[in-house]
Design a protein around this motif. Structure first.
Motif, PDB file in Angstrom:
ATOM      1  N   LEU A 163       1.534 -19.044   2.789  1.00 42.32           N
ATOM      2  CA  LEU A 163       0.073 -19.034   2.705  1.00 42.32           C
ATOM      3  C   LEU A 163      -0.470 -17.891   3.535  1.00 42.32           C
ATOM      4  N   ASP A 164      -1.762 -17.610   3.303  1.00 40.94           N
ATOM      5  CA  ASP A 164      -2.353 -16.474   3.996  1.00 40.94           C
ATOM      6  C   ASP A 164      -3.516 -16.925   4.886  1.00 40.94           C
ATOM      7  N   GLN A 165      -4.701 -17.175   4.299  1.00 45.74           N
ATOM      8  CA  GLN A 165      -5.882 -17.493   5.116  1.00 45.74           C
ATOM      9  C   GLN A 165      -6.423 -18.883   4.758  1.00 45.74           C
ATOM     10  N   ILE A 166      -7.113 -19.538   5.749  1.00 48.30           N
ATOM     11  CA  ILE A 166      -7.827 -20.792   5.431  1.00 48.30           C
ATOM     12  C   ILE A 166      -9.254 -20.660   5.930  1.00 48.30           C
ATOM     13  N   CYS A 167     -10.184 -21.304   5.189  1.00 53.39           N
ATOM     14  CA  CYS A 167     -11.587 -21.218   5.577  1.00 53.39           C
ATOM     15  C   CYS A 167     -12.330 -22.448   5.070  1.00 53.39           C
ATOM     16  N   LYS A 188      -5.272 -12.779 -13.063  1.00 52.76           N
ATOM     17  CA  LYS A 188      -4.164 -11.856 -13.346  1.00 52.76           C
ATOM     18  C   LYS A 188      -4.148 -10.685 -12.373  1.00 52.76           C
ATOM     19  N   GLY A 189      -5.322 -10.102 -12.159  1.00 53.19           N
ATOM     20  CA  GLY A 189      -5.418  -8.898 -11.328  1.00 53.19           C
ATOM     21  C   GLY A 189      -5.063  -9.137  -9.864  1.00 53.19           C
ATOM     22  N   TRP A 190      -4.950 -10.411  -9.464  1.00 50.14           N
ATOM     23  CA  TRP A 190      -4.712 -10.701  -8.037  1.00 50.14           C
ATOM     24  C   TRP A 190      -3.250 -10.859  -7.684  1.00 50.14           C
ATOM     25  N   SER A 191      -2.410 -11.095  -8.684  1.00 51.45           N
ATOM     26  CA  SER A 191      -1.072 -11.635  -8.388  1.00 51.45           C
ATOM     27  C   SER A 191      -0.294 -10.700  -7.460  1.00 51.45           C
ATOM     28  N   GLY A 192       0.412 -11.301  -6.587  1.00 50.07           N
ATOM     29  CA  GLY A 192       1.300 -10.583  -5.670  1.00 50.07           C
ATOM     30  C   GLY A 192       0.597  -9.964  -4.483  1.00 50.07           C
ATOM     31  N   SER A 193      -0.688 -10.236  -4.325  1.00 42.98           N
ATOM     32  CA  SER A 193      -1.400  -9.560  -3.235  1.00 42.98           C
ATOM     33  C   SER A 193      -2.305 -10.569  -2.525  1.00 42.98           C
ATOM     34  N   ALA A 194      -2.540 -10.332  -1.238  1.00 44.41           N
ATOM     35  CA  ALA A 194      -3.404 -11.239  -0.473  1.00 44.41           C
ATOM     36  C   ALA A 194      -4.857 -10.997  -0.852  1.00 44.41           C
ATOM     37  N   LEU A 195      -5.693 -12.051  -0.671  1.00 49.54           N
ATOM     38  CA  LEU A 195      -7.090 -11.984  -1.088  1.00 49.54           C
ATOM     39  C   LEU A 195      -8.001 -11.968   0.130  1.00 49.54           C
ATOM     40  N   GLN A 196      -9.197 -11.387  -0.069  1.00 45.55           N
ATOM     41  CA  GLN A 196     -10.283 -11.561   0.908  1.00 45.55           C
ATOM     42  C   GLN A 196     -11.283 -12.505   0.268  1.00 45.55           C
ATOM     43  N   TYR A 197     -11.820 -13.466   1.008  1.00 42.89           N
ATOM     44  CA  TYR A 197     -12.837 -14.339   0.390  1.00 42.89           C
ATOM     45  C   TYR A 197     -13.767 -14.859   1.475  1.00 42.89           C
ATOM     46  N   ALA A 226     -12.341 -11.335  -3.250  1.00 45.92           N
ATOM     47  CA  ALA A 226     -12.014  -9.936  -3.591  1.00 45.92           C
ATOM     48  C   ALA A 226     -10.503  -9.792  -3.615  1.00 45.92           C
ATOM     49  N   GLY A 227      -9.996  -9.204  -4.720  1.00 46.28           N
ATOM     50  CA  GLY A 227      -8.561  -8.983  -4.827  1.00 46.28           C
ATOM     51  C   GLY A 227      -8.273  -7.486  -4.833  1.00 46.28           C
ATOM     52  N   PRO A 228      -7.089  -7.125  -5.300  1.00 50.04           N
ATOM     53  CA  PRO A 228      -6.750  -5.689  -5.352  1.00 50.04           C
ATOM     54  C   PRO A 228      -7.324  -4.996  -6.586  1.00 50.04           C
TER      55      PRO A 228
END
Length: 1339
Positions: free
Chosen positions: A322-326, A10-19, A32-34
């Motif tokens: 999409l944002d990042q791939i790893c 829930k806390g992540w929605s609408g924002s890009a993530l770091q992982y 890690a989210g916002p």
């Protein structure tokens, strides 16, 4: 690709993530989210822990081993650490006052670098807890950085500087860039020298537009690469391979460049992977793949061939993109985050794990899913969800087992579904597990535990629940094991292979191998076993009879073996390594015994692992968790439709089928091939595999009657060795056949075979053992063979052994061998006693070769070989004997030798006779001339034999006698033309030489003669020989110089020369001469006529002929005129040239004149008178005989009763110009006729015109009806009549048949051509149309 799980908090929605994935192991994913926290998940999507932070996460990173996660957050100068091994969180105070902006673990050591927003740096050693603060490393925020493998740290900052520091924090290099740096990386640039060790190049994206390459060893020459505007901004880049860089651009472009100094900046590959935008790229070295993500899809390429698109993943639900791939380090999992805050994890590579039992296979299809399938039996496929990611899988008839480390979970596979039975812990980490119906066998730490799968199984007695191998008192380690329906097999490091029989619960067989056993692979029944030893050699072992066969061409890289599961082909197995599958066949029953052969190899597709072999089809597992089928290239004859295959292809299919003993398929291939060679090959294979019935069928279809009958004879034989012996003999393998025969119940077959093959040496050895009474016969035959190869000592011994039954031939052999061995007397006596002539000749030849001439000659004489005897007597100079034998001798050579001997003795007469017998003519001539002085005989022989040397000798003889003519003649005969010529020249005998040389000589010879005569001023001869050698102008010159005495011949020759030369200048020269232009004396016109004839100018010659005839007529030579015109007429007719009308008319009148004489002489006055009337009417053509002709006309007409005609000619004679010339004898009578005219006239008879049938007087030659000139009869001068037609066979002129036959009663020649003719040569012609052609005359 398979999606494993999706995370969306829930806390992540609408924002890009770091992982970040855990390094090395990839078991954890930190996200890690916002929402001011870092959540940690395992690889199956289960949340393991959550780190709460004072502010948003700035950066997070795992250390190199994946043990510790470090996190920095806003509003905090602490570093948060989480230990994955103990699931513990801790905090570390950085000691920095300003905001932390950057964090990165070293690639190689326990060092953590932390940067701040003011450009300060902290290096923390996790092991020693030592902190090194470096203040003022940069003047502004540190934004990016990278550790090298040599522990150098490169940092980029908003102050647009790049620093490179060592692990102590000391700056080694520094450089400035034009815009904000981002994404710093270390790498090795491709150079020619490969001089710089380690990662010496720092790369950095500058202002999102260019790529800046900075070489630490060459800091003054950085390289900056710019790209096409349309690509957009640099989003991300990765180094890979040998100095290649892959770059992703914001407009969706994906580009690869090389940093090799020669190719720097060149685009090696470019693709517009995403339509609108690209947001991230990733490379997995483990998979050798690259991925780019953008819009709502991920595209995966193969690095070996970037054009190959490996996979495309489209996420329809991610509408914002999409944002990042790893990737995880092992390449198994790929994480994809989206712009709206969710994270998807996909499976990109699975461990290839699988098991097999019969035709049932179990294989890993997802991290926690195993699929059980049996395509052969057609059972439904079952997917089994398992608790753990397994390290090993085993499947049995009713069970599935999966496990990891020392635990295994067992599942029962029922018709209704899958039930979990139990899990089991072993005493060590399990290497492999095998199952059968009731038992499982696990290999761990050098031991095997055999135990029942289901504890409450009623089939298993209490004491048979479990057993551990080896027994405590045995000191070996088990390296591999396998379980079949009834047996447990295992191989040990001491080379022991043990077979444990589960039914009896005891070991039933063991085999000891010299080196350790690495792997064992029994066939499904447990009757055969392939094992690989520590030397990587492969063997096939049959526990039933303890036989062992080495597997040929066994690759040391082999990792596994599969047995064929197809029920009809249990003797085939495959061995496989990474790239290839090798097909082997075990041939149990062949003529040469049992053996393993390599059938062929098949290439394996990349990362395919074979699981099951069924009827030549290999089922393989792939990394993606699927199976794929590969048809073995050695079994292509099964799938190939033979109809449209090429011949070479069919031949290789046939060899495959034969090697695999698939005779039914081989039969159909042979039918398609239809060649005798193919059938023969199949036949040989059937014999080799002892398939007698099938061999009979094959040879019968080939029409090989002999082989069919031979096979029919042996097909009932039960003794395998005897049968194999016969078949080996049919295959021409005689040594094998002998061994097999001797091992069989009928060893005599070996002797019979050797005897039939004439292998006497072997036959003799066998006869001594098997049948001594055969020895004499074999000895004799063996002796003949030994004699042939020159082993005389042994041959003599064997001849003597063979004396019992075969006396004559053995006697002869003893005689020959005795002589060979030097016992000449014994041998010669034997040969003289022996009845055979041939033996005497053979022994004579042997003696002669040994230079024992007198004995040899004696034997030859006894054998009546007189030529041979005489020749040998000559060699020992026994001339008396030679003389005695000479009458019997036919060989010229001997006569020649005798002649030479006699000549040497001075007996020339005998020598001459002997030379004659020897047909040595030259020597005979020499004797006749030099010693016997008999030139006549010598000349006769030279003429008969045309001997060149003989002719020379005779020439010399005549030269000594000064008889130059004869000498020249014989020199020419001996082809010594030059000598003959010189002789003729010296002695003025050139005319003789010219006559002798005749037409034989060459152009040079003729020229020499011509030049000689030219020098002698003999123009005629010179001309003649210049003409012969083709020098026509010189020839003509000489002919025209000839004095008038030779005139006629010279002119004739000149005409001939010009005729042959066909040269206009020469022709004109001769014409001038004949016309008298050159000397004012015109020559006879006949020469001109001949010239035109020689030149084949027939029209001119015709005109000349008419002129000549006219002159001859004027001169009164009517016969000559007639002959000239006649010959011209014939020539023109031959050349198919129209005959001038004037010529035809003149010939007719002259012929009429000639006929007068003939008829008057015969007393036929009427015919004579008629012709005289015709002549008199043309009297102007006979100017020199007008009066005599008219007088004859008057007299003959009067006699024939043509009084009126007689009167009119008499009146002509009375003209003043003729009157005084009348013969006084007739003058008065004629005057009286004129004074008292009698005008009565006999009416001339009529006959029809041959053209139109109009009736006209017989002697009229112009038809008033059709105006045609009519052909006339050469016998009477009358016109021809169709019904009474014949021709002269020589000149083809027509005549009235009745009249001509009458004429030939008194005459013997044709009146026209004067050729001899008789009545019986005439033939009446019924169809005379060819003589009535209209166009024969030229008006």
């Amino acid at each position: 690709l398979q999606r494993v799980f999706t995370l969306s908090e829930k806390g992540w929605s609408g924002s890009a993530l770091q992982y970040r994935w855990q390094k090395a192991l990839g078991n954890y994913l930190a996200v890690a989210g916002p929402d001011n926290s870092v959540k940690i998940f395992d690889r199956h999507g289960q949340k393991m822990n959550e780190l709460s932070l004072p502010g948003r996460c700035v950066s997070l990173d795992w250390d190199k081993d994946g043990d510790i996660l470090a996190v920095i957050a806003e509003k905090s100068s602490s570093i948060h650490l989480w230990d994955a091994n103990v699931n513990k969180t801790s905090q570390l105070d950085s000691g920095m006052r300003d905001q932390l902006s950057f964090l990165l673990w070293s690639k190689t050591g326990p060092l953590l670098a932390v940067g701040t927003s003011k450009g300060n740096l902290l290096i923390y050693n996790q092991q020693t807890s030592r902190k090194i603060p470096v203040l003022g490393k940069h003047t502004k925020r540190i934004t990016c950085g990278c550790w090298s493998s040599q522990n150098l740290l490169a940092l980029g900052s908003e102050d647009r500087n790049i620093t490179v520091s060592n692990h102590e924090g000391d700056t080694i290099r520094q450089t400035s860039v034009r815009a904000d740096p981002a994404d710093i990386q270390f790498s090795v640039m491709k150079t020619d020298e490969r001089s710089s060790p380690g990662e010496s190049t720092v790369s950095v994206a500058v202002g999102k537009k260019t790529l800046f390459l900075f070489n630490l060893n060459d800091p003054d020459n950085p390289i900056e690469l710019a790209f096409q505007q349309r690509y957009g901004n640099i989003i991300s880049y990765r180094w890979y391979g040998d100095g290649y860089i892959m770059i992703g651009f914001s407009h969706g472009y994906f580009v690869v460049i090389s940093t090799h100094i020669r190719e720097i900046g060149q685009e090696l590959f470019q693709a517009h992977n995403h339509k609108d935008s690209l947001t991230s790229i990733a490379i997995s070295q483990a998979l050798n793949k690259a991925a780019s993500c953008g819009d709502n899809c991920v595209k995966i390429h193969d690095l070996t061939d970037l054009k190959e698109m490996d996979a495309i993943v489209t996420l329809e639900e991610e509408t914002k993109g999409l944002d990042q791939i790893c990737w995880t380090d092992d390449g198994q999992l790929l994480a994809i985050s989206s712009q709206q805050g969710s994270l998807h994890v996909y499976l990109t590579k699975l461990p290839i794990l699988g098991g097999i039992c019969g035709t049932r296979i179990a294989y890993l299809t997802s991290l926690l899913e195993v699929t059980v399938a049996n395509q052969v039996e057609g059972d439904p496929t079952m997917a089994v969800a398992v608790e753990v990611e397994p390290n090993f899988i085993a499947v049995g008839p009713y069970h599935l087992a999966v496990g990891m480390n020392n635990r295994a979970w067992f599942y029962a596979l029922g018709n209704t579904g899958v039930a979990r039975l139990k899990d089991m812990e072993y005493l060590g980490t399990v290497v492999s597990l095998s199952l059968n119906c009731d038992y499982a066998a696990a290999l761990f730490e050098g031991k095997v535990q055999l135990h029942a799968i289901e504890d409450e199984d009623q089939n298993v007695e209490e004491d048979r629940q479990t057993k551990l191998f080896p027994d405590p008192d045995q000191k070996y380690r088990i390296l591999s094991h396998a379980l079949t329906t009834e047996f447990l097999f295992f191989g040990t490091d001491t080379g022991l292979i043990q077979c444990f029989y589960i039914e009896d619960w005891q070991s039933v067989n063991e085999y000891r191998h010299p080196v350790g056993i690495r792997k064992v692979f029994p066939d499904p029944n447990g009757t055969r076993l392939v094992f690989i030893d520590d030397k990587s050699d492969g063997f096939l072992y049959c526990p039933v009879d303890d036989s062992l066969f080495e597997i040929p061409d066994f690759s040391p890289m082999i990792t596994g073996v599969l047995w064929e599961n197809w029920v009809n082909d249990k003797s085939v197995f495959v061995a496989f390594d990474e790239d290839k599958v090798y097909t082997y066949a075990f041939h149990k029953d062949t003529v040469q015994g049992s053996k393993v052969i390599l059938v062929g190899s098949t290439k394996l597709p990349f990362s395919h692992k074979p699981l099951l072999l069924y009827n030549g089809e290999l089922t393989c597992q792939t990394q993606s968790g699927k199976t794929s089928n590969v048809i073995l290239s050695t079994h292509s004859f099964l799938s190939d439709t033979h109809a449209d295959s090429r011949k070479e292809q069919l031949q290789s299919l046939l060899q495959q089928a034969i090697k695999l003993k698939r005779f039914t398929e081989a039969w159909s291939v042979c039918k398609s091939l239809g060649s005798a060679e193919a059938w023969a090959e199949l036949g040989r294979a059937c014999l080799h595999h002892m398939e007698v019935e099938l061999a009979i069928r094959v040879y019968r279809s080939m029409g090989n009657v002999g082989m069919v009958l031979s096979l029919e004879d042996i097909k009932g034989i039960e003794d395998q060795s005897l049968l194999a012996g016969h078949l080996a003999m049919f295959l021409n393998d005689y040594n094998q056949a002998q061994d097999l025969y001797l091992a069989s119940s009928y060893p005599m077959a070996a002797l019979e075979m050797r005897r039939d093959l004439q292998h006497w040496d072997s036959a003799l050895q066998l006869a001594k053992r098997l049948r001594p009474e055969e020895i004499p016969f074999i000895s004799k035959e063996y002796a003949i063979q030994l004699e042939f190869v020159g082993d005389y000592t042994n041959a003599l011994a064997h001849y003597e052994k063979g004396f019992q039954e075969h006396d004559e031939s053995c006697q002869a052999g003893v005689a020959r061998m005795s002589i060979r061995m030097g016992d000449i007397r014994r041998g010669a006596n034997q040969a003289i006693k022996h009845p055979s002539r041939t033996l005497k000749k053979e022994c004579g030849a042997i003696l002669e070769s040994m230079k024992q001439y007198s004995e040899a000659a004696q034997l030859y004489e006894k054998g009546q070989y007189y030529d041979k005897a005489a020749s040998v007597y000559i060699r020992c100079k026994n001339w008396a004997k030679v003389g005695e034998l000479l009458p019997h001798v036919s060989s010229p050579k001997i006569h020649l030798q005798y002649a030479k001997a006699k000549e040497a003795d001075g007996k020339y007469k005998e020598a001459a006779m002997a030379y004659e017998s020897a047909r040595d003519w030259d020597n005979m001539i020499r004797i006749l001339l030099e010693h016997l002085n008999n030139p006549e005989e010598a000349v006769r022989i030279v003429r008969e034999t045309q001997s060149i040397d003989g002719a020379k000798m005779v020439a010399r003889f005549f030269l000594r006698l000064n008889d130059y003519g004869s000498a020249i003649q014989f020199l020419v005969m001996s082809r010594c033309s030059d000598e003959a010529f010189q002789l003729a020249q010296q002695h003025g005998q050139m005319e003789v030489y010219a006559d002798i040389i005749g037409s034989e000589a060459t152009a040079e010879d003729y020229q020499s003669i011509a030049l000689y005569f030219e020098g002698e001023k003999k123009h005629l001869h010179a001309g003649k020989f210049f003409h012969k050698c083709g020098q026509y102008s010189r020839a003509l010159k000489h002919f025209l110089k000839c004095p008038n005495t030779d005139d006629n011949l010279a002119i004739e020759m000149a005409i001939e020369t010009v005729g042959e030369a066909k040269d206009e200048a020469l022709t004109n020269q001769l014409i001038d001469y004949l016309m008298g232009e050159s000397d004012g004396m015109p020559k006879d016109a006949k020469y001109l006529f001949r010239l035109y004839m020689a030149l084949k100018q027939y029209r001119e010659s015709a005109r000349t002929a008419i002129i000549i005839a006219r002159e001859e007529q004027s001169a009164g030579n009517y016969r000559n005129a007639h002959d000239v015109l006649f010959s011209m007429y014939m020539e023109l007719q031959t050349q198919k040239i129209k005959i001038p009308a004037e010529m035809a008319t003149n010939l007719m009148i002259l012929h009429s004149y000639i006929l007068v004489k003939i008829h008057v002489k015969r007393g036929d006055h009427l015919k004579g008178a008629r012709m005289l009337i015709r002549v008199s009417n043309n009297i102007s053509k006979f100017p020199s005989h007008i009066v005599p002709i008219l007088t004859s006309a008057v007299i003959e007409c009067h006699r024939a009763g043509l009084k009126n005609s007689s009167f009119s000619f008499a009146a002509m004679l009375m003209r003043p110009e003729y009157r005084n010339k009348i013969d006084p004898k007739y003058k008065k009578k004629i005057e009286a006729m004129v004074r008292r005219p009698d005008t009565s006239e006999v009416e001339e008879e009529s006959s029809p015109c041959p053209y139109c049938g109009f009736s006209l007087p017989e002697c009229e030659l112009l038809c008033p009806g059709c105006k045609n000139n009519l052909p006339y009869c050469i016998a009477t001068g009358r016109h021809m009549v169709k019904e009474d037609w014949c021709v002269c066979p020589h000149c083809d002129f027509p005549a009235l048949y009745t009249q001509f036959t009458q004429l030939l009663e008194s005459e013997s020649t044709c009146p026209m051509c004067s050729e001899s003719l008789s009545v019986n040569q005439l033939q009446k012609i019924s169809d005379c149309s060819r003589f009535l052609q209209q166009d024969q005359l030229d008006p």
